[in-house]
Design a protein around this motif. Sequence first.
Motif, PDB file in Angstrom:
ATOM      1  N   LEU A  96       0.944  -1.244   0.040  1.00  0.00           N
ATOM      2  CA  LEU A  96       0.299   0.081   0.409  1.00  0.00           C
ATOM      3  C   LEU A  96       1.345   1.450  -0.248  1.00  0.00           C
ATOM      4  CD1 LEU A  96      -2.910  -1.167   2.415  1.00  0.00           C
ATOM      5  CD2 LEU A  96      -3.127  -0.935  -0.183  1.00  0.00           C
ATOM      6  N   TRP A  97       1.910   1.181   0.791  1.00  0.00           N
ATOM      7  CA  TRP A  97       2.635   2.357   1.219  1.00  0.00           C
ATOM      8  C   TRP A  97       3.214   3.032  -0.174  1.00  0.00           C
ATOM      9  CZ3 TRP A  97       3.386   5.544   5.073  1.00  0.00           C
ATOM     10  CH2 TRP A  97       4.469   6.435   4.470  1.00  0.00           C
ATOM     11  N   MET A  98       3.839   1.592  -1.557  1.00  0.00           N
ATOM     12  CA  MET A  98       4.790   2.074  -2.242  1.00  0.00           C
ATOM     13  C   MET A  98       3.227   1.819  -3.774  1.00  0.00           C
ATOM     14  SD  MET A  98       6.920  -1.346  -2.840  1.00  0.00           S
ATOM     15  CE  MET A  98       7.103  -1.738  -4.599  1.00  0.00           C
ATOM     16  N   LYS A  99       1.878   2.099  -3.303  1.00  0.00           N
ATOM     17  CA  LYS A  99       1.044   2.865  -4.119  1.00  0.00           C
ATOM     18  C   LYS A  99       0.600   4.244  -3.548  1.00  0.00           C
ATOM     19  CE  LYS A  99      -2.179   0.370  -5.205  1.00  0.00           C
ATOM     20  NZ  LYS A  99      -3.404  -0.759  -5.919  1.00  0.00           N
ATOM     21  N   GLY A 100       1.532   4.665  -2.569  1.00  0.00           N
ATOM     22  CA  GLY A 100       1.265   6.283  -2.126  1.00  0.00           C
ATOM     23  C   GLY A 100      -0.144   5.812  -1.594  1.00  0.00           C
ATOM     24  N   GLN A 101      -0.013   4.888  -1.109  1.00  0.00           N
ATOM     25  CA  GLN A 101      -1.437   5.026   0.052  1.00  0.00           C
ATOM     26  C   GLN A 101      -1.150   4.663   1.546  1.00  0.00           C
ATOM     27  OE1 GLN A 101      -4.384   1.655  -0.967  1.00  0.00           O
ATOM     28  NE2 GLN A 101      -4.696   2.488  -2.977  1.00  0.00           N
ATOM     29  N   GLU A 102      -0.667   5.533   1.629  1.00  0.00           N
ATOM     30  CA  GLU A 102       0.307   5.704   3.244  1.00  0.00           C
ATOM     31  C   GLU A 102      -0.201   5.359   4.665  1.00  0.00           C
ATOM     32  OE1 GLU A 102       1.062   7.989   0.956  1.00  0.00           O
ATOM     33  OE2 GLU A 102       3.788   7.840   0.422  1.00  0.00           O
ATOM     34  N   ASN A 103      -2.019   6.365   4.007  1.00  0.00           N
ATOM     35  CA  ASN A 103      -2.731   6.167   5.339  1.00  0.00           C
ATOM     36  C   ASN A 103      -3.072   4.821   5.146  1.00  0.00           C
ATOM     37  OD1 ASN A 103      -2.339   9.019   6.337  1.00  0.00           O
ATOM     38  ND2 ASN A 103      -4.572   9.665   4.911  1.00  0.00           N
ATOM     39  N   GLU A 104      -3.429   4.369   4.476  1.00  0.00           N
ATOM     40  CA  GLU A 104      -3.986   3.106   4.681  1.00  0.00           C
ATOM     41  C   GLU A 104      -2.581   1.667   5.340  1.00  0.00           C
ATOM     42  OE1 GLU A 104      -6.631  -0.177   4.479  1.00  0.00           O
ATOM     43  OE2 GLU A 104      -6.791   1.719   4.783  1.00  0.00           O
ATOM     44  N   SER A 105      -1.596   2.542   4.985  1.00  0.00           N
ATOM     45  CA  SER A 105      -0.056   1.433   5.397  1.00  0.00           C
ATOM     46  C   SER A 105      -0.579   1.522   6.531  1.00  0.00           C
ATOM     47  CB  SER A 105       0.984   1.480   4.109  1.00  0.00           C
ATOM     48  OG  SER A 105       1.630   1.710   4.751  1.00  0.00           O
ATOM     49  N   ARG A 106      -0.550   2.837   7.357  1.00  0.00           N
ATOM     50  CA  ARG A 106      -0.032   2.910   8.666  1.00  0.00           C
ATOM     51  C   ARG A 106      -0.855   2.101   9.708  1.00  0.00           C
ATOM     52  NH1 ARG A 106       1.420   8.735   6.630  1.00  0.00           N
ATOM     53  NH2 ARG A 106       2.975   9.291   7.337  1.00  0.00           N
ATOM     54  N   ARG A 107      -2.064   2.275   9.195  1.00  0.00           N
ATOM     55  CA  ARG A 107      -3.361   1.208   9.341  1.00  0.00           C
ATOM     56  C   ARG A 107      -2.681  -0.112   9.985  1.00  0.00           C
ATOM     57  NH1 ARG A 107      -7.737  -1.930   8.966  1.00  0.00           N
ATOM     58  NH2 ARG A 107      -7.696  -1.678   7.088  1.00  0.00           N
ATOM     59  N   ILE A 108      -2.422  -0.361   8.306  1.00  0.00           N
ATOM     60  CA  ILE A 108      -2.389  -1.450   8.722  1.00  0.00           C
ATOM     61  C   ILE A 108      -1.341  -1.968   9.079  1.00  0.00           C
ATOM     62  CG2 ILE A 108      -1.414  -4.421   7.095  1.00  0.00           C
ATOM     63  CD1 ILE A 108      -4.813  -2.748   7.029  1.00  0.00           C
ATOM     64  N   ILE A 109      -0.265  -1.485   9.397  1.00  0.00           N
ATOM     65  CA  ILE A 109       1.287  -1.162  10.850  1.00  0.00           C
ATOM     66  C   ILE A 109       0.225  -1.537  12.064  1.00  0.00           C
ATOM     67  CG2 ILE A 109       2.936  -0.468  11.601  1.00  0.00           C
ATOM     68  CD1 ILE A 109       3.595   0.244   8.701  1.00  0.00           C
ATOM     69  N   ALA A 110      -0.918  -0.859  11.891  1.00  0.00           N
ATOM     70  CA  ALA A 110      -1.385  -0.133  13.252  1.00  0.00           C
ATOM     71  C   ALA A 110      -2.053  -1.994  13.725  1.00  0.00           C
ATOM     72  CB  ALA A 110      -2.410   0.298  13.916  1.00  0.00           C
ATOM     73  N   GLU A 111      -2.505  -2.097  13.119  1.00  0.00           N
ATOM     74  CA  GLU A 111      -3.443  -3.589  13.408  1.00  0.00           C
ATOM     75  C   GLU A 111      -2.306  -4.725  13.701  1.00  0.00           C
ATOM     76  OE1 GLU A 111      -6.026  -6.823  11.048  1.00  0.00           O
ATOM     77  OE2 GLU A 111      -5.880  -4.530  10.383  1.00  0.00           O
ATOM     78  N   TYR A 112      -1.211  -4.602  12.414  1.00  0.00           N
ATOM     79  CA  TYR A 112      -0.241  -5.720  13.196  1.00  0.00           C
ATOM     80  C   TYR A 112       0.445  -5.403  14.573  1.00  0.00           C
ATOM     81  CZ  TYR A 112       4.921  -7.390  12.810  1.00  0.00           C
ATOM     82  OH  TYR A 112       5.635  -8.390  13.438  1.00  0.00           O
ATOM     83  N   LEU A 113       0.825  -4.521  14.790  1.00  0.00           N
ATOM     84  CA  LEU A 113       1.122  -4.182  16.621  1.00  0.00           C
ATOM     85  C   LEU A 113       0.199  -4.635  17.092  1.00  0.00           C
ATOM     86  CD1 LEU A 113       3.193  -0.685  15.412  1.00  0.00           C
ATOM     87  CD2 LEU A 113       4.366  -2.850  15.632  1.00  0.00           C
TER      88      LEU A 113
END
Length: 120
Positions: A96-113
Motif C-alpha cells: 500500500l505504501w508503494m502505491k502511495g496509500q500511506e494512511n491505509e499502510s499506517r492503519r495496517i501497521i497499527a493492526e500488525y502491532l
Amino acid sequence: MKNQESKHKLTQNERDSLFFLVYLYMRIGKVDEAQLILNALKKACPEDLRTGKYQAAIALDREDAEAALGYLKPYLNRSEIKSSDAPLLLMQAKSLWMKGQENESRRIIAEYLTMTGEQK
C-alpha cells in the motif's frame, strides 16, 4: 514402449524442503530461481497456501505492489487471520505504501502491532 511418466505426488517433507529452498533463494537474492521452483510447486501442489505467500514476497521484491496485493488478498480476510499470518500484514502495508496509500499502510501497521502485542 509406452510413455512411463509417473505422476509423483510430493510428500510433505519434499514440499517443505522445496519451500525452504525458495526461502533461501529469496534471502540470497536469487529471486528468479525461487520463482522457477514456485512455478513448479504451484503445478505440483496447487492447494498449498505457501505458494501465494511467496509469490507476494517476490512481487514486492520486484516492486510490483499491485501483484503483491493480488497474491495477498486470499490470505487477509480479517475474520480469519491468525497471529502467525501477521507478517502478511507487513507485506500488505508495504504494498500500500508503494502505491502511495500511506494512511491505509499506517492503519495496517497499527493492526500488525496490536496483533503481535507490540502496541497496546
